[in-house]
Design a protein around this motif. Structure first.
Motif, PDB file in Angstrom:
ATOM      1  N   SER A 106      29.495 -15.168  38.689  1.00 10.21           N
ATOM      2  CA  SER A 106      29.457 -16.440  39.392  1.00 10.21           C
ATOM      3  C   SER A 106      28.519 -16.390  40.587  1.00 10.21           C
ATOM      4  N   THR A 107      28.202 -15.173  41.031  1.00  9.31           N
ATOM      5  CA  THR A 107      27.245 -15.027  42.127  1.00  9.31           C
ATOM      6  C   THR A 107      25.873 -14.610  41.640  1.00  9.31           C
ATOM      7  N   GLY A 108      25.740 -14.212  40.372  1.00  8.20           N
ATOM      8  CA  GLY A 108      24.413 -13.838  39.937  1.00  8.20           C
ATOM      9  C   GLY A 108      24.298 -14.144  38.474  1.00  8.20           C
ATOM     10  N   PRO A 109      23.227 -14.772  37.982  1.00  8.15           N
ATOM     11  CA  PRO A 109      21.958 -14.692  38.671  1.00  8.15           C
ATOM     12  C   PRO A 109      21.994 -15.232  40.086  1.00  8.15           C
ATOM     13  N   VAL A 110      23.047 -15.180  40.723  1.00  5.78           N
ATOM     14  CA  VAL A 110      23.229 -15.468  42.128  1.00  5.78           C
ATOM     15  C   VAL A 110      22.856 -16.888  42.438  1.00  5.78           C
ATOM     16  N   ALA A 111      23.452 -17.760  41.703  1.00  8.75           N
ATOM     17  CA  ALA A 111      23.239 -19.188  41.773  1.00  8.75           C
ATOM     18  C   ALA A 111      22.402 -19.579  42.971  1.00  8.75           C
ATOM     19  N   ALA A 112      21.167 -19.872  42.660  1.00 10.21           N
ATOM     20  CA  ALA A 112      20.127 -19.975  43.677  1.00 10.21           C
ATOM     21  C   ALA A 112      20.572 -20.620  44.983  1.00 10.21           C
ATOM     22  N   ALA A 113      21.557 -21.498  44.951  1.00  7.75           N
ATOM     23  CA  ALA A 113      22.123 -21.972  46.216  1.00  7.75           C
ATOM     24  C   ALA A 113      23.423 -21.229  46.450  1.00  7.75           C
ATOM     25  N   GLY A 114      23.708 -20.852  47.667  1.00  6.99           N
ATOM     26  CA  GLY A 114      24.960 -20.194  47.996  1.00  6.99           C
ATOM     27  C   GLY A 114      25.056 -18.789  47.468  1.00  6.99           C
ATOM     28  N   PHE A 115      23.976 -18.016  47.534  1.00  5.57           N
ATOM     29  CA  PHE A 115      24.006 -16.646  47.034  1.00  5.57           C
ATOM     30  C   PHE A 115      24.844 -15.761  47.945  1.00  5.57           C
ATOM     31  N   GLU A 128      21.308  -9.758  43.413  1.00  6.04           N
ATOM     32  CA  GLU A 128      21.648 -10.307  44.719  1.00  6.04           C
ATOM     33  C   GLU A 128      20.445 -10.269  45.667  1.00  6.04           C
ATOM     34  N   ILE A 129      20.341 -11.281  46.489  1.00  2.03           N
ATOM     35  CA  ILE A 129      19.321 -11.311  47.538  1.00  2.03           C
ATOM     36  C   ILE A 129      19.726 -10.310  48.624  1.00  2.03           C
ATOM     37  N   PRO A 130      18.862  -9.366  48.949  1.00  2.00           N
ATOM     38  CA  PRO A 130      19.228  -8.362  49.957  1.00  2.00           C
ATOM     39  C   PRO A 130      19.059  -8.874  51.381  1.00  2.00           C
ATOM     40  N   THR A 131      19.712  -8.200  52.296  1.00  2.00           N
ATOM     41  CA  THR A 131      19.512  -8.455  53.715  1.00  2.00           C
ATOM     42  C   THR A 131      18.273  -7.692  54.194  1.00  2.00           C
ATOM     43  N   GLU A 132      17.851  -7.974  55.399  1.00  2.00           N
ATOM     44  CA  GLU A 132      16.731  -7.229  55.973  1.00  2.00           C
ATOM     45  C   GLU A 132      17.082  -5.743  56.102  1.00  2.00           C
ATOM     46  N   ALA A 133      18.323  -5.459  56.491  1.00  2.00           N
ATOM     47  CA  ALA A 133      18.739  -4.059  56.640  1.00  2.00           C
ATOM     48  C   ALA A 133      18.690  -3.334  55.298  1.00  2.00           C
TER      49      ALA A 133
END
Length: 470
Positions: free
Chosen positions: A23-32, A134-139
């Protein structure tokens, strides 16, 4: 209900977890959702069990379901359109273009972390996305940059081999040979020889992939410097800088806009679903449990082919011929006459058309936007831009072209030329450095899912005639 009766409670529990993850991926382009860990391996490992359960349940329910039909023309025509591979990392839609784990290229440009002061996405971020969905954070992206910097050193025998290649050996031949020679470092080959259980194959394949990706810019820089910089020693890796920045420094390019271009270039050339030659060859050789070094070497040998990775060179040769024949400042009428003459003589317009896409390649579009921002007055860019308005209507008028729109190769060479990289024979090496991100992330998933040896059935023409009662 029927599926539920076939599954154990444990399978149902894993499947419910898999559905939650999906439900989070392909990380539904909105609300990832962002993963809490800054460690890529841990983030990837957390995905394996639930996804294995999801695939198992799907196969149990639909394993005998037919997907499409294969025609004789498909068999003779390079298997175009045949659905026969599973690739999780990206999908190429004829109308939408490429999606990396559900995200378009504009999505990736918007959401993936950038370098400090930069505007283009970092390739490290796309690699995280390809592996985890998942879209990663900068860290998290910084942790990958540091890890690749720590793994970048080449063994001495590879350095010696590269330094002793003759100058007339093509850069791609050197690149593929060095990748094969790096197989001496394979953790997977050693673990397999030691009897590692197949459920754990993904772990050393992941380690090999991380090592390989980290070393590729050093290999590519050594080749470039030997051929075009009088054997200059690559600048040392800076552990505080990103992968693309270190690469451009190693080959002696100081312009920050060239570094930005490399961040964009190395991001958008990574993956293109599984059926293209470099991706398929890497997957195929990997299915024999060859380690990632040998598998990627096979993919790079395919990428070196004129029908795959050399297309941007052909575009530049074509543009040079246009400039020579009618001038860089040719108007639309001159260009139309020139293109029609080309087509009537049985030639094609390099950089136009695509095996799958039926729209302008989004990779072309994002490079065009880069050029409009940073080199709007460059004459070669203006020629490319004018051709963009002239060529598609002509190709549509012929009635013979399924896709009259430009692809990625119609633009990339022009940008590289503008920033001073004139050595066209080297361009495919850049493509190869980028493509490793996509095919290696797929290899890790291939082993995590336990995909078997790939062995399709072939037929003779005589046997095929009997089959279809010709």
């Amino acid at each position: 209900m029927a599926m539920c009766t076939q599954l154990s409670k444990k399978s149902l529990f894993l499947l419910s977890k898999a559905k939650l993850a999906s439900s989070t991926g392909p990380v539904a382009a909105a609300g990832f959702v962002r993963h809490a860990s800054d460690d890529l391996k841990s983030a990837f490992e957390a995905k394996i069990g639930p996804f294995q359960a999801e695939v198992k349940a799907f196969r149990q329910s639909h394993g005998n379901t037919k997907v499409g039909e294969i025609t004789v023309d498909m068999m003779y025509g390079g298997m175009r359109g045949m659905k026969g591979l599973v690739t999780e990392t990206s999908v190429l839609d004829p109308d939408e273009g490429i999606r990396f784990r559900g995200f378009t290229i504009p999505d990736c440009q918007d959401k993936l972390p950038k370098a400090p002061g930069g505007q283009e996405p970092l390739p490290e971020g796309l690699f995280w996305l390809l592996l985890t969905g998942e879209i990663p954070t900068e860290a998290q992206v910084q942790s990958v940059s540091k890890e690749w910097a720590a793994r970048a050193a080449l063994p001495s025998h590879v350095v010696n081999m590269l330094n002793n290649f003759p100058a007339n050996l093509h850069p791609m031949s050197q690149f593929a040979a060095a990748i094969a020679a790096l197989n001496s470092e394979s953790k997977f080959a050693k673990a397999y020889a030691d009897g590692l259980h197949k459920s754990k194959y993904w772990d050393p394949v992941y380690e090999d992939s991380m090592d390989l990706i980290a070393k590729l810019p050093v290999v590519a820089a050594t080749i470039y410097n030997n051929l075009y910089r009088d054997g200059a020693t690559p600048a040392p890796i800076d552990p505080e800088k990103d992968w693309a920045h270190n690469f451009t420094q190693m080959i002696g390019y100081q312009d920050p806009m060239f570094t930005e271009l490399m961040r964009l270039y190395l991001t958008i050339h990574t993956d293109h679903e599984g059926g293209n030659v470099s991706a398929h060859a890497t997957h195929l050789v990997g299915s024999a449990l060859s380690d990632p070094y040998l598998s990627l070497c096979a993919g790079m040998c395919g990428l070196a082919g004129p029908l795959h990775g050399l297309a941007n060179q052909e575009v530049l040769v074509f543009l040079s011929k246009v400039a020579k024949d009618i001038g860089l400042d040719a108007n639309d009428e001159q260009l139309k006459e020139y293109v029609w003459g080309l087509l009537k003589s049985g030639q094609v317009v390099p950089g136009y058309g695509h095996a799958v896409l039926r729209k302008t390649d989004p990779r072309y579009t994002c490079q065009r936007e880069f050029a409009l921002k940073h080199l709007p007055d460059d004459k070669l860019f203006k020629l490319v831009s004018n051709l963009y308005s002239v060529v598609p209507p002509i190709l549509m008028e012929t009635g013979k072209v399924k896709n009259p729109w430009p692809n990625v190769d119609a633009h990339s060479g022009v940008l590289l030329q503008y920033y001073g990289m004139k050595e066209m024979n080297y361009y495919t090496v850049l493509f190869g450095v980028s493509r490793a991100l996509g095919v290696c992330s797929s290899l890790v998933w291939d082993r995590a899912l336990g995909l078997p040896l790939e062995r399709p059935k072939s037929m003779s023409t005589e046997g095929l005639k009997k089959l279809v009662k010709a």
